[in-house]
Design a protein around this motif. Sequence first.
Motif, PDB file in Angstrom:
ATOM      1  N   ILE A  82       0.866  -1.186   0.000  1.00 55.11           N
ATOM      2  CA  ILE A  82       0.000   0.000   0.000  1.00 55.11           C
ATOM      3  C   ILE A  82       0.902   1.235   0.000  1.00 55.11           C
ATOM      4  CG2 ILE A  82      -1.851   1.233   1.172  1.00 55.11           C
ATOM      5  CD1 ILE A  82      -2.582  -1.559   0.088  1.00 55.11           C
ATOM      6  N   ASP A  83       0.850   1.982  -1.107  1.00 52.34           N
ATOM      7  CA  ASP A  83       1.685   3.180  -1.219  1.00 52.34           C
ATOM      8  C   ASP A  83       0.932   4.346  -1.837  1.00 52.34           C
ATOM      9  OD1 ASP A  83       1.372   2.161  -3.745  1.00 52.34           O
ATOM     10  OD2 ASP A  83       3.443   2.497  -4.364  1.00 52.34           O
ATOM     11  N   GLY A  84      -0.406   4.261  -1.833  1.00 55.61           N
ATOM     12  CA  GLY A  84      -1.210   5.344  -2.378  1.00 55.61           C
ATOM     13  C   GLY A  84      -1.378   5.294  -3.875  1.00 55.61           C
ATOM     14  N   ILE A  93       8.330   4.132  -3.343  1.00 51.85           N
ATOM     15  CA  ILE A  93       9.010   3.587  -2.176  1.00 51.85           C
ATOM     16  C   ILE A  93       9.002   4.543  -0.985  1.00 51.85           C
ATOM     17  CG2 ILE A  93      11.324   4.433  -2.740  1.00 51.85           C
ATOM     18  CD1 ILE A  93      12.380   1.655  -1.898  1.00 51.85           C
ATOM     19  N   ASN A  94       8.750   5.828  -1.229  1.00 51.70           N
ATOM     20  CA  ASN A  94       8.767   6.822  -0.156  1.00 51.70           C
ATOM     21  C   ASN A  94       7.412   6.993   0.509  1.00 51.70           C
ATOM     22  OD1 ASN A  94      11.542   7.579  -0.562  1.00 51.70           O
ATOM     23  ND2 ASN A  94      10.899   8.703  -2.399  1.00 51.70           N
ATOM     24  N   ASN A  95       6.405   6.244   0.086  1.00 51.17           N
ATOM     25  CA  ASN A  95       5.067   6.423   0.651  1.00 51.17           C
ATOM     26  C   ASN A  95       4.440   5.090   1.037  1.00 51.17           C
ATOM     27  OD1 ASN A  95       2.907   8.151   1.422  1.00 51.17           O
ATOM     28  ND2 ASN A  95       1.792   7.577  -0.440  1.00 51.17           N
TER      29      ASN A  95
END
Length: 245
Positions: A82-84, A93-95
Amino acid sequence: QDDITPQEGERLWSFEPIAGKIVEKLPDETLRQGFEIHIPDNGDMADDIEAYCEDRDIEGAFRLALKQERAMGGSALYCPIIDGKAQDEPLNINNISSIGPPVALDCLELQVSTYQPDITLPGYGKPELYRFSPRGVANSTGAPTLIHASRLIIFPGIQTSKFMQRTRTGAPGWGFSVLGRVYDVLKKFNLGWGSAANMLSDFAQTVLKIKGLALLAGANEKAEIQQKLLEQDLYRSVMRMMVLD
């Protein structure tokens, strides 16, 4: 030697003992002692990650993916992240807010949908989107239809030219099985082994000694000859011995 299909590789892996050893030996030896997580100056985090991996059987999924790659010519590990973004979009990778348990998918379940067409970008000519088609699962709910390559850990199989991989029978876009290069040898070995078994069955040739056989044959006594042969064969098979006059 033509390429073997993923289905043929899967069948050999499942039922042919030598092929099974070829497929399984390297992954089993690779993961024989498991693995440890080391993070300098943060042992607690390393322990938490190891517990996370053990709880989700990441080693088991990794082992299965390696075996599927060797047998069928390709596989992948998929973790629902789950990363939006949608699963058919590149991973952010930053979320990342959560990571689901890994699933080993073979090259028949992940069919290449599109390739990266821009020669100026990394990964030119490689698969960009995969179409997920579950096998052996009656009701696979919540699974995405398309998955971006950045969301998969790819085990590509034996790599050859792009043309050969894109025209591969049964799994275009994937590599090749390790069994394809030894398939002829396996067939010849099994043929020789079967021939040896047949030779052993005829190794001790049965000899029937019948007194007066030449006279009976000369007198055209076929019925009596046949009766004597039947009796001798019955004694040999039931009593495991010969009866002689």
